[in-house]
Design an enzyme around this catalytic site. Sequence first.
Site, PDB file in Angstrom:
ATOM      1  N   ARG A 149       0.801  -1.226   0.000  1.00  0.00           N
ATOM      2  CA  ARG A 149       0.000   0.000   0.000  1.00  0.00           C
ATOM      3  C   ARG A 149       0.835   1.277   0.000  1.00  0.00           C
ATOM      4  O   ARG A 149       0.286   2.381   0.073  1.00  0.00           O
ATOM      5  CB  ARG A 149      -0.931   0.003   1.225  1.00  0.00           C
ATOM      6  CG  ARG A 149      -1.913  -1.154   1.218  1.00  0.00           C
ATOM      7  CD  ARG A 149      -2.560  -1.324   2.588  1.00  0.00           C
ATOM      8  NE  ARG A 149      -1.587  -1.725   3.603  1.00  0.00           N
ATOM      9  CZ  ARG A 149      -1.891  -1.936   4.883  1.00  0.00           C
ATOM     10  NH1 ARG A 149      -3.129  -1.769   5.295  1.00  0.00           N
ATOM     11  NH2 ARG A 149      -0.965  -2.314   5.746  1.00  0.00           N
TER      12      ARG A 149
ATOM     13  N   HIS B  77       5.283   3.721   7.657  1.00  0.00           N
ATOM     14  CA  HIS B  77       3.842   3.958   7.501  1.00  0.00           C
ATOM     15  C   HIS B  77       3.082   3.448   8.708  1.00  0.00           C
ATOM     16  O   HIS B  77       3.437   2.436   9.297  1.00  0.00           O
ATOM     17  CB  HIS B  77       3.325   3.282   6.217  1.00  0.00           C
ATOM     18  CG  HIS B  77       3.380   1.782   6.253  1.00  0.00           C
ATOM     19  ND1 HIS B  77       2.264   1.002   6.481  1.00  0.00           N
ATOM     20  CD2 HIS B  77       4.412   0.921   6.144  1.00  0.00           C
ATOM     21  CE1 HIS B  77       2.615  -0.272   6.483  1.00  0.00           C
ATOM     22  NE2 HIS B  77       3.910  -0.360   6.288  1.00  0.00           N
TER      23      HIS B  77
ATOM     24  N   CYS C 249       1.951  -0.445  10.098  1.00  0.00           N
ATOM     25  CA  CYS C 249       2.998  -1.342   9.571  1.00  0.00           C
ATOM     26  C   CYS C 249       2.980  -2.686  10.309  1.00  0.00           C
ATOM     27  O   CYS C 249       3.128  -2.738  11.534  1.00  0.00           O
ATOM     28  CB  CYS C 249       4.365  -0.683   9.720  1.00  0.00           C
ATOM     29  SG  CYS C 249       5.705  -1.658   9.021  1.00  0.00           S
TER      30      CYS C 249
HETATM   31 CO    CO Z   1       5.130  -1.919   6.818  1.00  0.00          CO
END
Ligand code: CO
Length: 212
Positions: free
Chosen positions: A47, A99, A102
């Site tokens: 993503r 991110h 995660c």
């Molecule tokens: Co990650």
Amino acid sequence: MSQLYQRLLENNKTWVAKRIASDPDYFLRLSESQSPKFLWIGCSDSRVPANEITGTEAGDVFVHRNIANMVVHSDMNLLSVLDYAVNVLKVRHVIVCGHYGCGGVKAAMGNSNIGIIDNWIRHIKDVYRFHYRELDAIEDEKVKFDRFVELNVVEQVMDLAKTSIVQGAWNKEQDLWIHGWVYDIRNGLVKDLEVNFGSNEELPDVYKLEII
Ligand code: CO
């Protein structure tokens, strides 16, 4: 073979046709050389695609991705990418982009024995240990998780600064900046953690290398 898989090859043909239609020399130009100004060290998570979220194109960003965007000093893959990016391509910015959400960082918060990946996750657990006072004091698990993601990025930026590759470039007064970001998969926005280093001045003395 599945349609799902065949679809990718079809998509490729469509993409090439579109590119050529809008810019006939696109592939010719790209095939001659690359001179990206950025090295992206990101998570393997599907993503978080570097080019899409930064509005950049093929040729703009040299990319290294692994689980939880780690800078591990014994990782030959990371070191090779970093060396090539800094010393050959002469990128001006290295961005560590973590991110929220995660899975690697989440795993590091728990105690599951997953397999060989435990050895990789252990590096993230070290980040928890460095910051356990702050993290243990956060009661809300979601807030703690988000903060752990941020602290992991900060530590990876510090780990970049510790490498002989980055310190060597700074020693030669190469214009090289390292940065830490967190991408929010919930709204698509990048949070700049504002850990920007352009010299080894911020490093504790024990990490400073007298590079000749
Ligand atoms: Co990650």
